[in-house]
Design a protein around this motif. Structure first.
Motif, PDB file in Angstrom:
ATOM      1  N   THR A   2       0.833  -1.203   0.000  1.00 35.17           N
ATOM      2  CA  THR A   2       0.000   0.000   0.000  1.00 35.17           C
ATOM      3  C   THR A   2       0.870   1.257   0.000  1.00 35.17           C
ATOM      4  OG1 THR A   2      -1.756  -1.161   1.204  1.00 35.17           O
ATOM      5  CG2 THR A   2      -1.801   1.245   1.241  1.00 35.17           C
ATOM      6  N   ALA A   3       1.939   1.253   0.822  1.00 33.70           N
ATOM      7  CA  ALA A   3       2.824   2.417   0.890  1.00 33.70           C
ATOM      8  C   ALA A   3       3.489   2.684  -0.451  1.00 33.70           C
ATOM      9  CB  ALA A   3       3.882   2.201   1.976  1.00 33.70           C
ATOM     10  N   PHE A   4       3.858   1.607  -1.171  1.00 33.70           N
ATOM     11  CA  PHE A   4       4.513   1.769  -2.473  1.00 33.70           C
ATOM     12  C   PHE A   4       3.600   2.467  -3.476  1.00 33.70           C
ATOM     13  CE2 PHE A   4       5.206   0.100  -6.771  1.00 33.70           C
ATOM     14  CZ  PHE A   4       6.517   0.496  -6.992  1.00 33.70           C
ATOM     15  N   PHE A   5       2.350   1.986  -3.591  1.00 37.88           N
ATOM     16  CA  PHE A   5       1.427   2.595  -4.552  1.00 37.88           C
ATOM     17  C   PHE A   5       0.937   3.957  -4.081  1.00 37.88           C
ATOM     18  CE2 PHE A   5       1.011  -1.904  -5.833  1.00 37.88           C
ATOM     19  CZ  PHE A   5       1.237  -1.759  -7.197  1.00 37.88           C
ATOM     20  N   ALA A   6       0.888   4.173  -2.751  1.00 34.18           N
ATOM     21  CA  ALA A   6       0.434   5.464  -2.240  1.00 34.18           C
ATOM     22  C   ALA A   6       1.386   6.587  -2.628  1.00 34.18           C
ATOM     23  CB  ALA A   6       0.291   5.394  -0.721  1.00 34.18           C
ATOM     24  N   ASN A   7       2.670   6.258  -2.822  1.00 36.95           N
ATOM     25  CA  ASN A   7       3.645   7.277  -3.227  1.00 36.95           C
ATOM     26  C   ASN A   7       3.333   7.839  -4.606  1.00 36.95           C
ATOM     27  OD1 ASN A   7       5.116   7.006  -0.863  1.00 36.95           O
ATOM     28  ND2 ASN A   7       6.412   5.385  -1.699  1.00 36.95           N
ATOM     29  N   TYR A   8       2.672   7.033  -5.448  1.00 38.07           N
ATOM     30  CA  TYR A   8       2.417   7.459  -6.829  1.00 38.07           C
ATOM     31  C   TYR A   8       0.953   7.828  -7.070  1.00 38.07           C
ATOM     32  CZ  TYR A   8       6.939   5.178  -7.514  1.00 38.07           C
ATOM     33  OH  TYR A   8       8.255   4.802  -7.422  1.00 38.07           O
ATOM     34  N   GLY A  14      -3.956   4.136  -3.903  1.00 40.72           N
ATOM     35  CA  GLY A  14      -2.887   3.172  -3.647  1.00 40.72           C
ATOM     36  C   GLY A  14      -3.372   1.982  -2.847  1.00 40.72           C
ATOM     37  N   TRP A  15      -4.208   2.262  -1.829  1.00 41.92           N
ATOM     38  CA  TRP A  15      -4.771   1.160  -1.037  1.00 41.92           C
ATOM     39  C   TRP A  15      -5.642   0.262  -1.899  1.00 41.92           C
ATOM     40  CZ3 TRP A  15      -9.888  -0.076  -0.205  1.00 41.92           C
ATOM     41  CH2 TRP A  15     -10.130  -1.079   0.743  1.00 41.92           C
ATOM     42  N   PHE A  16      -6.443   0.880  -2.776  1.00 37.02           N
ATOM     43  CA  PHE A  16      -7.339   0.104  -3.634  1.00 37.02           C
ATOM     44  C   PHE A  16      -6.544  -0.804  -4.572  1.00 37.02           C
ATOM     45  CE2 PHE A  16      -9.763  -0.393  -7.589  1.00 37.02           C
ATOM     46  CZ  PHE A  16     -10.914  -0.974  -7.101  1.00 37.02           C
ATOM     47  N   VAL A  17      -5.525  -0.251  -5.236  1.00 40.07           N
ATOM     48  CA  VAL A  17      -4.721  -1.048  -6.172  1.00 40.07           C
ATOM     49  C   VAL A  17      -3.988  -2.162  -5.434  1.00 40.07           C
ATOM     50  CG1 VAL A  17      -2.750  -0.973  -7.759  1.00 40.07           C
ATOM     51  CG2 VAL A  17      -4.472   0.843  -7.821  1.00 40.07           C
ATOM     52  N   ALA A  18      -3.411  -1.843  -4.266  1.00 39.24           N
ATOM     53  CA  ALA A  18      -2.677  -2.851  -3.499  1.00 39.24           C
ATOM     54  C   ALA A  18      -3.601  -3.972  -3.035  1.00 39.24           C
ATOM     55  CB  ALA A  18      -2.005  -2.194  -2.300  1.00 39.24           C
TER      56      ALA A  18
END
Length: 347
Positions: A2-8, A14-18
């Motif tokens: 979640t943290a990785f996708f939230a950066n972008y 980001g939470w949804f994609v993760a």
């Protein structure tokens, strides 16, 4: 993740994609595992009956399950004219969906869980109890006496064994002090003699491990408790009127539930992702391999029992659940809670 996708993408996106990726990482391998576990089931039965089993489609017959899946996919879906069309079609979808939902809280290793909720065990108990609705709807919506008898059997059988399973889970929760599945696994680290992992090696909890294993087979309708599909008196039970992918969804849901119960046996009593012994070199093997190894072991045990133990009569099934497992598990709650009050909390 979640943290990785939230950066972008920002936190919400980001939470949804993760979460979607996490779901796919569990659901897709699980469906592949179900296909291969059906193949393994058939090979184990064949070996115990001195037969070959699947050996033609693909190397060593490994593609047999996929060939069977393609066959049922290409078949026509036949709906009886007197059936309740909507419920008839939704019943196998419920069975398959519920079998997948429970895996959301299963920890595959340290931190390797989609939803690490504090009431994971209660979630599992709630989700597993929903599986009976698909079978009941299938039996009633078919508007045929054999599927309907099967639905009534399934309701009585699953309710009966959920009671004993619930009491068994109470003993585990008392000892671990948490409903969180990861917490239950950690509570089993160096549990016996300071170096053996697993509640099953505890003399007070081992009988509950045996009761849970047998009850999990009854809960999933595995032999010798497959009274809902007994061909000798019910043709094929709740599946009698089904064909094509609707029939396949019942099979996928059934084996998904079997794998879930194998995973719960490993998590609740045999240390989950922990190695059998709390010894540093064994932790070099990733925990997910220990976990999968235990799942495969319990699946082999269930296949072994299916190949060798004859089916119970229905009165024997009910007697085992209500007159043997229920009193034993209820007595064990008092035994375990009394022991913990004396040793852990004082008189």
């Amino acid at each position: 993740m979640t943290a990785f996708f939230a950066n972008y993408l920002g936190y919400d996106a980001g939470w949804f994609v993760a979460t979607i990726i996490g779901i796919l990482l569990i659901a897709l391998p699980l469906m592949l595992a179900v296909a291969m576990i059906i193949y393994a089931d058939r090979k184990i039965w064949a070996a115990m009956a001195l037969r070959r089993g699947p050996n033609v489609v693909g190397p060593f017959g490994l593609l047999q399950s996929f060939a069977d899946g393609l066959k049922v996919f290409l078949k026509e879906t036949i709906i009886p004219s007197s059936a309740n069309r909507g419920l008839f079609l939704i019943a196998p979808i419920i069975t398959f969906t519920v079998a997948l939902l429970a895996w959301a809280v299963i920890p595959f290793g340290p931190g390797m869980v989609l939803a690490n909720v504090n009431v994971g065990l209660l979630y599992i108990l709630a989700i597993s109890s929903l599986g009976v609705y698909g079978i009941i709807l299938a039996g009633w919506a078919s508007n045929s006496k054999y599927p309907f008898y099967s639905a009534i059997r399934a309701a009585a059988q699953m309710v009966s064994y959920e009671v004993s399973i619930g009491f068994v889970l109470v003993t585990v929760v008392l000892w671990a002090g948490t409903f969180n599945l990861s917490g239950i696994i950690e509570a089993q680290r160096a549990h016996i003699f300071g170096f053996i992992n697993g509640f099953a090696f505890n003399p007070l909890l081992f009988p509950m491990a045996v009761v849970f294993l047998i009850s999990s087979m009854a809960e999933t309708g595995r032999t010798p408790f497959d009274l809902t599909e007994a061909e000798s008196e019910l043709v094929a039970g709740y599946q009698t009127e089904y064909s094509s992918m609707s029939f396949a969804l019942f099979w996928l849901g059934e084996y998904g539930n079997v794998l879930l119960m194998c995973a719960l046996n490993a998590i609740l009593f045999w240390g989950g992702w922990l190695p059998p012994v709390d010894w540093a070199p064994l932790y070099l093997v990733p925990g997910i391999f220990w976990f999968f190894g235990k799942i495969l072991f319990f699946f082999f045990v269930m296949s072994w029992i299916k190949a060798t133990v004859p089916r119970y009569r229905y009165d024997q099934l009910m007697r085992l659940g209500w007159k043997i497992f229920l009193p034993i598990s209820l007595f064990w709650i008092f035994l375990v809670s009394g022991y913990l009050m004396l040793t852990r909390y004082g008189v």
